[in-house]
Design an enzyme around this catalytic site. Sequence first.
Site, short mmCIF file in Angstrom:
data_model
loop_
_atom_site.label_atom_id
_atom_site.label_comp_id
_atom_site.label_asym_id
_atom_site.label_seq_id
_atom_site.Cartn_x
_atom_site.Cartn_y
_atom_site.Cartn_z
N SER A 1 5.54 -0.08 0.61
CA SER A 1 6.71 0.13 -0.24
C SER A 1 7.46 -1.17 -0.47
O SER A 1 8.21 -1.28 -1.44
CB SER A 1 7.69 1.09 0.44
OG SER A 1 7.12 2.35 0.58
N HIS B 1 0.94 2.54 -4.91
CA HIS B 1 2.13 3.05 -4.21
C HIS B 1 2.36 4.51 -4.55
O HIS B 1 2.85 4.85 -5.63
CB HIS B 1 3.35 2.19 -4.60
CG HIS B 1 4.59 2.52 -3.83
ND1 HIS B 1 5.84 2.55 -4.40
CD2 HIS B 1 4.77 2.84 -2.53
CE1 HIS B 1 6.72 2.88 -3.47
NE2 HIS B 1 6.10 3.05 -2.34
N GLU C 1 2.58 4.02 -8.45
CA GLU C 1 2.77 2.69 -9.03
C GLU C 1 1.51 1.86 -8.74
O GLU C 1 1.09 1.75 -7.59
CB GLU C 1 4.00 2.01 -8.43
CG GLU C 1 5.31 2.65 -8.89
CD GLU C 1 6.55 2.01 -8.30
OE1 GLU C 1 7.45 1.66 -9.07
OE2 GLU C 1 6.63 1.87 -7.07
N ASN D 1 11.84 1.45 -6.62
CA ASN D 1 12.83 1.03 -5.63
C ASN D 1 13.77 -0.05 -6.16
O ASN D 1 14.91 -0.15 -5.74
CB ASN D 1 12.15 0.55 -4.34
CG ASN D 1 11.76 1.73 -3.47
OD1 ASN D 1 12.34 2.81 -3.57
ND2 ASN D 1 10.76 1.56 -2.63
N1 LIG Z 1 7.18 7.31 4.27
C1 LIG Z 1 7.35 7.16 2.97
O1 LIG Z 1 8.18 7.84 2.34
C2 LIG Z 1 6.52 6.15 2.22
C3 LIG Z 1 6.46 6.22 0.81
C4 LIG Z 1 5.65 5.32 0.11
C5 LIG Z 1 4.93 4.35 0.82
N2 LIG Z 1 5.02 4.29 2.19
C6 LIG Z 1 4.22 3.26 2.88
O2 LIG Z 1 3.07 3.88 3.45
C7 LIG Z 1 2.68 3.17 4.63
C8 LIG Z 1 2.57 4.16 5.78
O3 LIG Z 1 3.81 4.81 5.95
P1 LIG Z 1 3.93 6.23 6.68
O4 LIG Z 1 5.29 6.72 6.36
O5 LIG Z 1 2.73 7.04 6.39
O6 LIG Z 1 3.90 5.75 8.21
P2 LIG Z 1 3.41 6.59 9.49
O7 LIG Z 1 4.02 5.89 10.66
O8 LIG Z 1 3.65 8.04 9.29
O9 LIG Z 1 1.82 6.37 9.50
C9 LIG Z 1 1.20 5.15 9.79
C10 LIG Z 1 -0.10 5.47 10.51
O10 LIG Z 1 -0.88 4.27 10.58
C11 LIG Z 1 -1.58 4.32 11.80
N3 LIG Z 1 -2.04 2.95 12.10
C12 LIG Z 1 -1.33 1.91 12.59
N4 LIG Z 1 -2.12 0.82 12.67
C13 LIG Z 1 -3.36 1.17 12.23
C14 LIG Z 1 -4.60 0.50 12.06
N5 LIG Z 1 -4.72 -0.79 12.41
N6 LIG Z 1 -5.65 1.21 11.56
C15 LIG Z 1 -5.53 2.50 11.21
N7 LIG Z 1 -4.37 3.20 11.35
C16 LIG Z 1 -3.30 2.54 11.85
C17 LIG Z 1 -0.59 4.87 12.80
O11 LIG Z 1 -1.24 5.39 13.95
C18 LIG Z 1 0.10 5.94 11.97
O12 LIG Z 1 -0.51 7.21 12.11
C19 LIG Z 1 3.72 2.05 4.83
O13 LIG Z 1 3.22 0.88 4.29
C20 LIG Z 1 4.91 2.55 4.02
O14 LIG Z 1 5.70 1.49 3.50
C21 LIG Z 1 5.78 5.17 2.91
#
Ligand SMILES: NC(=O)c1ccc[n+]([C@@H]2O[C@H](COP(=O)([O-])OP(=O)(O)OC[C@H]3O[C@@H](n4cnc5c(N)ncnc54)[C@H](O)[C@@H]3O)[C@@H](O)[C@H]2O)c1
Length: 298
Positions: free
Chosen positions: A121, A142, A154, A192
């Site tokens: 993000s 995204h 995106e 954003n």
């Molecule tokens: N939460 C939101 O609303 C949102 C929206 C858009 C984008 N994002 C982006 O998505 C990405 C993930 O966010 P999220 O909210 O799903 O986080 P999350 O913490 O729910 O999930 C992340 C997952 O990645 C796993 N992980 C960590 N290191 C790893 C590796 N080396 N290999 C494989 N898996 C690994 C973790 O165990 C965890 O399950 C981030 O970059 C975030 O910016 C989040």
Amino acid sequence: MDVKVKKVGVLGCGLMGSGIAQVAAQAGYPTTVVEVSKEALEAGLKRIDRFLAGGVAKGKVTPQDKEATQSRIAGSVDLAAVAECDLVIEAVVEDLAVKRETLARVGTSLRPEAILASNTSSLSITEMASATRRPGRFVGLHFFNPVPLMKLVEVVHTIHTEPGVADAVTGFARSLGKTPIRTSDRTGFIVNRLLVPYLLDAIRALEEGVGSITDIDHGMKLGCGHPMGPLTLNDLVGLDTTLYIADIMYQEFRERRFAPPPLMKRMVLAGFLGRKSGRGFYDYGSEPPRPNDFLVSR
Ligand SMILES: NC(=O)c1ccc[n+]([C@@H]2O[C@H](COP(=O)([O-])OP(=O)(O)OC[C@H]3O[C@@H](n4cnc5c(N)ncnc54)[C@H](O)[C@@H]3O)[C@@H](O)[C@H]2O)c1
């Protein structure tokens, strides 16, 4: 170097990764998700199961579709499991060092024409692309939360991106039933960049005594037709998440509109993160949630 996306890999099966794997599999793509541990993988696959079961209960997904979707998803704790994928989408934690390390490792095992994408993000797509040996075949993709319900994606290109790569990924997003929009690699992308200053400004308006929590929210809901007011939205997204993104945007643009207001920082320090911690601008211990008007009056 054209590529037709036939197999999809997803790195990370958290909130976003599980949603991305689900929509890819629902659209018919054999999909492999990779997690750091068996426990994390199991939790992610369970989240997919719960989401699809909810769809079945609401009559939006047939039991056959649920089963077919899940049969297309394979899970692994080994990055090599995505080596045969044409598109690998990274959705691991929002930590540049972890992302760079993971992407560099996975990049070496992919076929030269395969595309790598990040769901970040707020981090720089260019910086991540540079960590791989294939910056020309790296884009941002995204998705929005919750992925199965939110239509927008995106598609982010960098100055490295080879012609055709953003087109291939845009076509992939469409094949998932999403509406892709194209943007360049500037922190915050389109959504954003416009949303974060608005969320911060609502907090500044509260700090400056322009209106109460309820009146600011009602103002934007009823005056502009928004589905919820900005302070309710701050609580829903999580103040810590928005603060983190705002800090990165402020570092990039050095404009006041991206600077987190003092009240927001104090709320995060105090654990008033919004819905997820039970209190933010509203207290979620009662229904309907009660506004915490004391936040500015003492
Ligand atoms: N939460 C939101 O609303 C949102 C929206 C858009 C984008 N994002 C982006 O998505 C990405 C993930 O966010 P999220 O909210 O799903 O986080 P999350 O913490 O729910 O999930 C992340 C997952 O990645 C796993 N992980 C960590 N290191 C790893 C590796 N080396 N290999 C494989 N898996 C690994 C973790 O165990 C965890 O399950 C981030 O970059 C975030 O910016 C989040």
